[in-house]
Design a protein around this motif. Sequence first.
Motif, PDB file in Angstrom:
ATOM      1  N   ARG A 143       0.828  -1.209   0.000  1.00 21.40           N
ATOM      2  CA  ARG A 143       0.000   0.000   0.000  1.00 21.40           C
ATOM      3  C   ARG A 143       0.862   1.258   0.000  1.00 21.40           C
ATOM      4  O   ARG A 143       0.573   2.224  -0.692  1.00 21.40           O
ATOM      5  N   ASN A 144       1.943   1.222   0.801  1.00 21.27           N
ATOM      6  CA  ASN A 144       2.835   2.394   0.847  1.00 21.27           C
ATOM      7  C   ASN A 144       3.439   2.674  -0.526  1.00 21.27           C
ATOM      8  O   ASN A 144       3.574   3.816  -0.946  1.00 21.27           O
ATOM      9  N   GLN A 145       3.839   1.583  -1.204  1.00 25.34           N
ATOM     10  CA  GLN A 145       4.404   1.766  -2.531  1.00 25.34           C
ATOM     11  C   GLN A 145       3.365   2.324  -3.495  1.00 25.34           C
ATOM     12  O   GLN A 145       3.651   3.171  -4.330  1.00 25.34           O
ATOM     13  N   ASP A 146       2.121   1.833  -3.336  1.00 25.35           N
ATOM     14  CA  ASP A 146       1.038   2.333  -4.196  1.00 25.35           C
ATOM     15  C   ASP A 146       0.803   3.811  -3.961  1.00 25.35           C
ATOM     16  O   ASP A 146       0.588   4.587  -4.883  1.00 25.35           O
ATOM     17  N   TYR A 147       0.835   4.238  -2.646  1.00 23.03           N
ATOM     18  CA  TYR A 147       0.621   5.662  -2.324  1.00 23.03           C
ATOM     19  C   TYR A 147       1.744   6.523  -2.902  1.00 23.03           C
ATOM     20  O   TYR A 147       1.505   7.621  -3.408  1.00 23.03           O
ATOM     21  N   THR A 148       2.987   6.003  -2.796  1.00 20.61           N
ATOM     22  CA  THR A 148       4.113   6.756  -3.359  1.00 20.61           C
ATOM     23  C   THR A 148       3.944   6.932  -4.858  1.00 20.61           C
ATOM     24  O   THR A 148       4.144   8.013  -5.417  1.00 20.61           O
ATOM     25  N   ASP A 149       3.564   5.824  -5.513  1.00 22.74           N
ATOM     26  CA  ASP A 149       3.326   5.899  -6.953  1.00 22.74           C
ATOM     27  C   ASP A 149       2.205   6.872  -7.271  1.00 22.74           C
ATOM     28  O   ASP A 149       2.269   7.646  -8.231  1.00 22.74           O
ATOM     29  N   LEU A 150       1.164   6.866  -6.409  1.00 19.67           N
ATOM     30  CA  LEU A 150       0.025   7.755  -6.624  1.00 19.67           C
ATOM     31  C   LEU A 150       0.439   9.212  -6.451  1.00 19.67           C
ATOM     32  O   LEU A 150       0.068  10.083  -7.236  1.00 19.67           O
ATOM     33  N   ASP A 151       1.258   9.502  -5.408  1.00 14.49           N
ATOM     34  CA  ASP A 151       1.714  10.878  -5.177  1.00 14.49           C
ATOM     35  C   ASP A 151       2.555  11.372  -6.335  1.00 14.49           C
ATOM     36  O   ASP A 151       2.404  12.511  -6.795  1.00 14.49           O
ATOM     37  N   ASN A 152       3.466  10.542  -6.802  1.00 17.12           N
ATOM     38  CA  ASN A 152       4.294  10.934  -7.934  1.00 17.12           C
ATOM     39  C   ASN A 152       3.455  11.176  -9.190  1.00 17.12           C
ATOM     40  O   ASN A 152       3.666  12.133  -9.930  1.00 17.12           O
ATOM     41  N   SER A 153       2.480  10.337  -9.413  1.00 19.86           N
ATOM     42  CA  SER A 153       1.611  10.492 -10.577  1.00 19.86           C
ATOM     43  C   SER A 153       0.805  11.779 -10.484  1.00 19.86           C
ATOM     44  O   SER A 153       0.643  12.508 -11.469  1.00 19.86           O
ATOM     45  N   ALA A 154       0.290  12.051  -9.270  1.00 17.38           N
ATOM     46  CA  ALA A 154      -0.501  13.279  -9.077  1.00 17.38           C
ATOM     47  C   ALA A 154       0.364  14.514  -9.294  1.00 17.38           C
ATOM     48  O   ALA A 154      -0.069  15.507  -9.889  1.00 17.38           O
ATOM     49  N   LEU A 155       1.625  14.481  -8.792  1.00 16.87           N
ATOM     50  CA  LEU A 155       2.521  15.609  -8.956  1.00 16.87           C
ATOM     51  C   LEU A 155       2.840  15.848 -10.429  1.00 16.87           C
ATOM     52  O   LEU A 155       2.818  16.990 -10.921  1.00 16.87           O
ATOM     53  N   ILE A 156       3.128  14.778 -11.141  1.00 14.73           N
ATOM     54  CA  ILE A 156       3.418  14.900 -12.573  1.00 14.73           C
ATOM     55  C   ILE A 156       2.214  15.460 -13.327  1.00 14.73           C
ATOM     56  O   ILE A 156       2.332  16.335 -14.188  1.00 14.73           O
ATOM     57  N   ALA A 157       1.035  14.955 -12.957  1.00 16.53           N
ATOM     58  CA  ALA A 157      -0.187  15.434 -13.618  1.00 16.53           C
ATOM     59  C   ALA A 157      -0.406  16.912 -13.344  1.00 16.53           C
ATOM     60  O   ALA A 157      -0.834  17.670 -14.219  1.00 16.53           O
ATOM     61  N   ARG A 158      -0.107  17.367 -12.091  1.00 19.84           N
ATOM     62  CA  ARG A 158      -0.282  18.767 -11.735  1.00 19.84           C
ATOM     63  C   ARG A 158       0.672  19.668 -12.523  1.00 19.84           C
ATOM     64  O   ARG A 158       0.289  20.734 -13.014  1.00 19.84           O
ATOM     65  N   ILE A 159       1.916  19.234 -12.653  1.00 18.87           N
ATOM     66  CA  ILE A 159       2.895  19.997 -13.412  1.00 18.87           C
ATOM     67  C   ILE A 159       2.471  20.122 -14.873  1.00 18.87           C
ATOM     68  O   ILE A 159       2.544  21.203 -15.480  1.00 18.87           O
ATOM     69  N   GLU A 160       2.000  19.017 -15.435  1.00 22.15           N
ATOM     70  CA  GLU A 160       1.555  19.047 -16.828  1.00 22.15           C
ATOM     71  C   GLU A 160       0.378  19.993 -17.007  1.00 22.15           C
ATOM     72  O   GLU A 160       0.287  20.726 -18.000  1.00 22.15           O
TER      73      GLU A 160
END
Length: 308
Positions: A59-76
């Motif tokens: 779950r922690n790995q999934d959350y990390t992946d989710l945070d990184n994805s959200a950050l990338i999406a926000r930058i885009e």
Amino acid sequence: MSQTKNNITLGIASAALALTLYNFLIQSSSSPVLTVERQSKMDNTQTVQKLAHVAEFKRNQDYTDLDNSALIARIEYLEERLLDIENQAFGAGVSSGAIEETILAVLEEKERQDRQKRNEDNPVYGFYEDLPKDYDLKLKTDPEYANRVSQDLRGKVLDQSLTPHERLSAMGQLQMNMYILNRTQDEMFDYETVDAVLEISRNSADDKLKVQALEVVAHSPVVDRRIAKSLQDIIEKEPNKYMKTMAAEGLMGQYYQADESNPEVKQQLANDILTMYDNANSAEVQAVMQRLIRDEELLRQIRRDAGR
């Protein structure tokens, strides 16, 4: 990268489950039934805990992946918005004419602010920029226009409801008009207007304005015994050395411009100048006048005009 993490997590969970089943089988073949049951319960508990840890790790790995994805999406998203704004400002939808109008408006506002600053810094000559190009010629060729403008300026000089800057600016323009028309004194430019400017110099809390008003009076072509008396008071009482010297120059100007047709005024002015030149009560006043009268011939002329 996300797929690799998932594969590692799944492998860890499978190994943990296989190890648990192996231990359970070994212990079952060498222990009594009661011990087997008790051990089984303990092993089950440990297995649940291990599986829980594995699940939490995943779950922690999934959350990390989710945070990184959200950050990338926000930058885009922000990059897209910035591009939209740039396109709206400079894209094909904005005409070059509109951009030019905007630039001109900014430049005009800047020029207005600069002109206002110059007028505030030097109100005596601030009116120059607002005069029409043919102002001088119109004054000389149109007597009615010259009279109307001068009368309006005189009213502004005397109008105490206006700011000192406005009154001083009007006086500067009125004085310029008289020089253009080659007049030293008339009904528009007289003692009353000069005294109004002296009043600004006497009562203003702005030191810069006090100096500028006195400079106008010191260079005034209006000769009047009352103006000379005011200048003499400034020479004797004003602590500011520059203003004291400027008043002395104004007094000398009164003397130079005194009309020979009025010998009494010239004689009185000459006597006032000599009194301060020979002043034994104030070394400072004496020094100011002596700096202005360095020529022996001029001093002799003043003494003759004073009747001494």
